[in-house]
Design a protein around this motif. Structure first.
Motif, short mmCIF file in Angstrom:
data_model
loop_
_atom_site.label_atom_id
_atom_site.label_comp_id
_atom_site.label_asym_id
_atom_site.label_seq_id
_atom_site.Cartn_x
_atom_site.Cartn_y
_atom_site.Cartn_z
N GLU A 230 -72.60 -33.07 7.70
CA GLU A 230 -71.83 -32.45 7.11
C GLU A 230 -72.02 -31.21 7.88
OE1 GLU A 230 -72.51 -30.78 3.07
OE2 GLU A 230 -71.27 -29.55 2.75
N GLN A 231 -72.61 -30.57 8.36
CA GLN A 231 -72.17 -29.18 9.25
C GLN A 231 -71.32 -29.84 10.16
OE1 GLN A 231 -73.06 -25.81 8.20
NE2 GLN A 231 -70.81 -25.78 9.61
N ILE A 232 -71.11 -30.91 10.58
CA ILE A 232 -70.29 -31.42 12.12
C ILE A 232 -69.14 -31.13 11.44
CG2 ILE A 232 -69.93 -33.33 13.77
CD1 ILE A 232 -72.87 -33.58 13.84
N LEU A 233 -68.73 -31.82 10.13
CA LEU A 233 -67.29 -31.85 9.62
C LEU A 233 -67.00 -30.79 9.14
CD1 LEU A 233 -64.97 -33.99 9.22
CD2 LEU A 233 -66.23 -34.64 7.24
N LEU A 234 -67.50 -30.19 8.35
CA LEU A 234 -67.55 -28.87 8.04
C LEU A 234 -66.87 -28.17 9.15
CD1 LEU A 234 -70.35 -27.45 5.69
CD2 LEU A 234 -67.62 -28.75 5.38
N ASP A 235 -67.27 -28.09 10.86
CA ASP A 235 -67.15 -26.93 11.53
C ASP A 235 -65.76 -27.57 12.08
OD1 ASP A 235 -69.08 -26.26 11.86
OD2 ASP A 235 -70.49 -27.10 12.94
N PHE A 236 -65.31 -29.05 12.26
CA PHE A 236 -63.98 -29.40 12.65
C PHE A 236 -63.19 -29.49 11.73
CE2 PHE A 236 -60.87 -33.24 12.59
CZ PHE A 236 -60.92 -32.99 13.77
N LEU A 237 -62.94 -29.40 10.28
CA LEU A 237 -62.30 -29.15 9.39
C LEU A 237 -61.93 -27.44 8.99
CD1 LEU A 237 -63.51 -32.00 6.62
CD2 LEU A 237 -60.98 -31.61 8.66
N PRO B 267 -64.31 -24.69 10.26
CA PRO B 267 -64.55 -23.76 11.36
C PRO B 267 -64.93 -22.33 11.02
CG PRO B 267 -62.36 -24.25 12.68
CD PRO B 267 -62.53 -24.97 11.31
N ALA B 268 -63.85 -21.63 10.55
CA ALA B 268 -63.82 -20.81 10.58
C ALA B 268 -63.36 -19.46 8.91
CB ALA B 268 -62.20 -19.43 10.65
N ASN B 269 -64.26 -20.59 8.12
CA ASN B 269 -64.16 -20.63 6.17
C ASN B 269 -66.21 -21.05 6.02
OD1 ASN B 269 -64.39 -20.03 3.54
ND2 ASN B 269 -63.15 -21.50 3.63
N PRO B 270 -66.99 -19.98 6.22
CA PRO B 270 -68.16 -20.04 5.45
C PRO B 270 -68.85 -20.69 4.59
CG PRO B 270 -67.57 -18.13 6.13
CD PRO B 270 -66.68 -18.33 6.33
N ASN B 271 -66.92 -20.75 3.42
CA ASN B 271 -67.86 -20.82 1.87
C ASN B 271 -67.03 -22.05 1.48
OD1 ASN B 271 -68.77 -17.53 0.89
ND2 ASN B 271 -66.71 -17.36 1.54
N VAL B 272 -66.79 -23.16 2.36
CA VAL B 272 -66.27 -24.51 2.07
C VAL B 272 -67.73 -25.60 2.43
CG1 VAL B 272 -64.17 -23.90 2.91
CG2 VAL B 272 -65.56 -25.01 4.85
N ARG B 273 -67.58 -26.46 1.73
CA ARG B 273 -68.27 -27.75 1.31
C ARG B 273 -67.55 -29.48 1.26
NH1 ARG B 273 -74.22 -26.79 -0.01
NH2 ARG B 273 -74.51 -29.66 0.73
N LEU B 274 -68.57 -29.73 1.55
CA LEU B 274 -68.33 -31.16 1.25
C LEU B 274 -68.72 -31.62 0.20
CD1 LEU B 274 -68.51 -33.51 5.05
CD2 LEU B 274 -66.29 -32.56 3.40
#
Length: 95
Positions: free
Chosen positions: A63-70, A72-79
């Motif tokens: 999940e972190q790999i995709l979050l870093d791509f989608l 990268p500047a928002n630590p409050n996002v999740r899938l």
């Protein structure tokens, strides 16, 4: 334990048993969060956690790999497809 999930986009709060997958909750209570693959591949269910990030199961490496791509500047996002709700949260669809 009963927890509350507030969906900002839909202006609704749902109470459910803790430790449920967000996909299951959204299947039972359809709203603005859409799910594509449900398998960490598409990013359709990207959500922003307004409150209660600590009440979600930890982010796994895939999940972190995709979050870093989608987002990268928002630590409050999740899938959304990877979220297991363990306590009260407030979420909205991420832009």
């Amino acid at each position: 334990m009963i927890v509350s999930i507030h969906f900002e986009d839909d202006q609704k709060t749902i109470q459910v048993e803790a430790n449920q997958r967000l996909t299951k909750v959204c299947d039972e209570h359809p709203g603005s969060i859409l799910f594509g693959c449900r398998n960490i591949a598409c990013g359709t269910c990207l959500i922003e956690v307004v409150r209660g990030m600590e009440n979600l199961a930890p982010v796994m490496e895939e999940e972190q790999i995709l979050l870093d791509f989608l987002a990268p500047a928002n630590p409050n996002v999740r899938l959304g497809c990877q979220c297991v709700v363990q306590g009260d949260i407030c979420i909205r669809v991420a832009n």
